[in-house]
Design a protein around this motif. Structure first.
Motif, short mmCIF file in Angstrom:
data_model
loop_
_atom_site.label_atom_id
_atom_site.label_comp_id
_atom_site.label_asym_id
_atom_site.label_seq_id
_atom_site.Cartn_x
_atom_site.Cartn_y
_atom_site.Cartn_z
N HIS A 291 -8.29 7.26 3.74
CA HIS A 291 -9.17 5.80 3.54
C HIS A 291 -10.15 5.84 2.31
O HIS A 291 -10.67 6.64 2.23
CB HIS A 291 -9.47 5.25 5.22
CG HIS A 291 -8.49 5.29 5.97
ND1 HIS A 291 -7.86 5.63 6.79
CD2 HIS A 291 -7.40 4.34 5.55
CE1 HIS A 291 -7.02 5.07 7.00
NE2 HIS A 291 -6.07 4.24 7.30
N ALA B 293 -9.71 0.43 1.96
CA ALA B 293 -8.81 -0.05 1.52
C ALA B 293 -7.52 1.16 1.65
O ALA B 293 -8.85 2.79 2.46
CB ALA B 293 -8.34 0.69 0.20
N LYS B 294 -6.60 1.64 1.88
CA LYS B 294 -5.68 3.32 2.34
C LYS B 294 -5.25 3.32 0.71
O LYS B 294 -5.02 2.55 -0.37
CB LYS B 294 -4.96 2.76 3.16
CG LYS B 294 -3.60 4.15 4.05
CD LYS B 294 -2.68 3.53 4.64
CE LYS B 294 -2.50 4.66 5.41
NZ LYS B 294 -1.20 4.76 5.96
N GLN C 283 -0.74 -1.42 2.04
CA GLN C 283 -1.79 -2.12 2.91
C GLN C 283 -2.43 -2.63 1.95
O GLN C 283 -3.63 -2.12 1.08
CB GLN C 283 -2.56 -0.54 3.69
CG GLN C 283 -3.51 -1.35 4.73
CD GLN C 283 -3.53 -0.20 5.51
OE1 GLN C 283 -3.10 0.02 6.02
NE2 GLN C 283 -5.23 -0.50 5.87
N TRP C 284 -2.99 -3.95 2.59
CA TRP C 284 -3.81 -4.64 2.04
C TRP C 284 -5.66 -4.25 1.85
O TRP C 284 -6.05 -3.91 3.45
CB TRP C 284 -3.39 -6.30 2.50
CG TRP C 284 -2.49 -7.08 2.45
CD1 TRP C 284 -0.75 -6.12 1.73
CD2 TRP C 284 -2.27 -8.47 2.26
NE1 TRP C 284 -0.30 -7.22 1.80
CE2 TRP C 284 -0.62 -8.55 2.00
CE3 TRP C 284 -2.96 -9.06 3.18
CZ2 TRP C 284 -0.26 -10.10 1.99
CZ3 TRP C 284 -2.29 -10.47 3.18
CH2 TRP C 284 -1.66 -10.87 2.78
N PRO C 285 -6.07 -4.50 0.76
CA PRO C 285 -7.41 -3.80 0.82
C PRO C 285 -8.45 -5.04 1.99
O PRO C 285 -8.00 -6.29 1.80
CB PRO C 285 -8.26 -3.64 -0.64
CG PRO C 285 -6.66 -3.09 -1.27
CD PRO C 285 -5.86 -4.61 -0.20
N VAL D 60 -4.68 -9.43 -0.99
CA VAL D 60 -6.11 -9.15 -0.46
C VAL D 60 -6.69 -9.90 0.31
O VAL D 60 -6.17 -11.30 0.73
CB VAL D 60 -7.09 -8.74 -1.06
CG1 VAL D 60 -7.48 -7.64 -2.40
CG2 VAL D 60 -7.91 -9.70 -1.62
N LEU E 81 -3.70 3.27 -4.44
CA LEU E 81 -3.98 2.38 -3.68
C LEU E 81 -2.69 2.18 -2.37
O LEU E 81 -1.33 2.29 -3.11
CB LEU E 81 -4.70 1.42 -3.63
CG LEU E 81 -6.46 1.69 -3.97
CD1 LEU E 81 -6.96 -0.02 -3.08
CD2 LEU E 81 -6.89 2.29 -2.89
N LEU F 292 -12.54 -2.53 -7.05
CA LEU F 292 -10.73 -1.39 -7.13
C LEU F 292 -10.32 -1.87 -8.29
O LEU F 292 -9.32 -1.27 -7.72
CB LEU F 292 -9.98 -3.42 -5.98
CG LEU F 292 -10.74 -3.35 -4.16
CD1 LEU F 292 -10.14 -4.82 -3.78
CD2 LEU F 292 -9.98 -2.04 -3.77
#
Ligand SMILES: NC(=O)C1=CN([C@@H]2O[C@H](COP(=O)(O)OP(=O)(O)OC[C@H]3O[C@@H](n4cnc5c(N)ncnc54)[C@H](OP(=O)(O)O)[C@@H]3O)[C@@H](O)[C@H]2O)C=CC1
Ligand SMILES: CC(=O)N[C@@H](CCC(=O)OP(=O)(O)O)C(=O)O
Length: 337
Positions: free
Chosen positions: A302, A245-246, A176-178, A226, A172, A163
């Protein structure tokens, strides 16, 4: 040559360390230690780990006096439980040793962290402050200066290596949390027998939902929340992390590739991350090696990343030696490939 000792040498990560240190051209394996009351004290390490017959036959010694164990020693590897490392690291540091701790005792500087996730009150604030997090590919400059290196956990190593390039490049979506789902082999729990880890009890399953200590370790060092769910698999070694992830609005697949490549390709020193691009990482390619393999695919907004390591090597022992190499100016993968 640097005189090196391993504390907790009879355990899974300790035995891997002994194997690596014994073949390292710049290190001398000067002592193997277990607890003062260990049932295994006096036995050759190879009597416990048959692969080491004729390779490391040194006896395991009871750690009764740290001053004696540290005399004329340059490097100490602590392959011990968190509480044990917490209690003994300072004395080795005071004796002038470089200390590489494989446990979680010095990884996270955050109020209340050890009380909540490790069940003990940390007693060594100054040492915790001075400790450097040994994520080898990313913390090179700090590792070179450190006397205490906290080697990252196994799940955090795979997760962060995948990440971090994206986060550092701002790719990222911060809203939005991975989501990290990772499966580990049973050696991740250490050598000591427990019912949960016995052959007939192990079945692929998630554990530690929302409570595992590696979730805050990952979040803290990535500076990003996360969701992390570990799973126990019915195999011996390896960790496979699948991460969803987003992407931030407008980010393209090409930008992702550029970020991964600028993190891990054409670096000055050879390191332990291998990029697979559109292929997925798999355990067989990394078990027994020091590498972390990372693959990824982008679809629309995504991304799914896969990262695989050997939990006992890149997740612990080989990363510790990678840190020794960085700290002492040796090529990073000396004795590891
Ligand atoms: N297994 C893994 O995949 C990973 C482990 N880690 C961390 O690395 C550390 C070691 O893990 P692992 O090798 O699996 O553990 P093991 O349980 O396999 O081994 C622990 C070792 O510590 C020794 N020991 C116990 N108490 C003491 C003491 N008071 N003084 C000296 N030695 C002692 C044990 O021998 P004895 O009891 O006979 O004294 C044994 O040699 C842990 O902190 C773990 O969280 C980190 C990443 C991955
Ligand atoms: C399968 C299994 O039980 N794994 C261990 C993680 C091992 C590890 O990495 O320990 P550190 O905390 O020192 O990083 C667990 O979930 O507790």
């Amino acid at each position: 040559m640097l005189n090196t000792v391993i504390v907790g040498a009879s355990g899974y990560t300790g035995a891997e360390l002994a194997k690596i240190v014994s073949r390292h051209p710049q290190l001398t394996l000067s002592g193997l230690y277990v607890s003062a009351t260990s049932f295994d004290a006096g036995k050759p390490l190879s009597a416990l780990h048959g692969q080491l017959y004729g390779v490391v036959d040194l006896p395991l010694q009871p750690l009764t006096d740290i001053k004696t164990a540290a005399t004329n020693i340059d490097i100490v590897l602590l392959a011990t439980a968190h509480e044990v490392s917490h209690d003994i690291a300072a004395e080795f540091i005071n004796m002038g040793c470089q200390v590489f701790d494989l446990s979680g005792a010095f990884r996270v500087k955050a109020d209340g962290f050890y009380d909540q996730y490790y069940g003990f009150k940390h007693q060594y604030d100054a040492l915790l402050d001075s400790a450097v997090y040994g994520l080898a590919e990313w913390n090179h400059d700090q590792i070179r200066q450190a006397q205490l290196i906290a080697v990252p956990g196994c799940y955090p190593t795979a997760s962060q290596l995948a990440l971090k390039p994206l986060l550092m490049a701002g790719l990222l979506d911060s809203h939005q949390w991975p989501v990290i789902n990772a499966v580990s082999g049973v050696s991740g729990a250490g050598r000591k027998a427990t019912v949960t880890n016995s052959f007939c009890e192990v079945s692929l399953q998630a554990y530690g939902l929302f409570t595992h200590r590696h979730q805050p370790e990952i979040s803290h060092h990535l500076n990003c929340d996360v969701i992390f769910t570990p799973h126990l698999g019915n195999f011996k070694r390896g960790i496979l992390a699948t991460i969803t992830a987003k992407l931030a609005p407008g980010v393209t697949a090409e930008e992702v590739t550029t970020a991964m490549e600028s993190a891990y390709l054409n670096t000055a020193d050879q390191h332990a991350v291998r990029l697979l691009n559109n292929n997925t990482a798999k355990l067989d390619d990394v078990v027994g090696s020091c590498f972390c393999d990372i693959g990824w695919q982008v679809q629309g907004e995504h991304i799914i990343l896969t990262a695989a390591i050997d939990n006992l090597l890149k997740g612990a022992s080989s990363q510790a030696v990678q840190c020794i190499n960085i700290r002492n100016g040796f090529p990073q993968l000396t004795a590891l490939v």
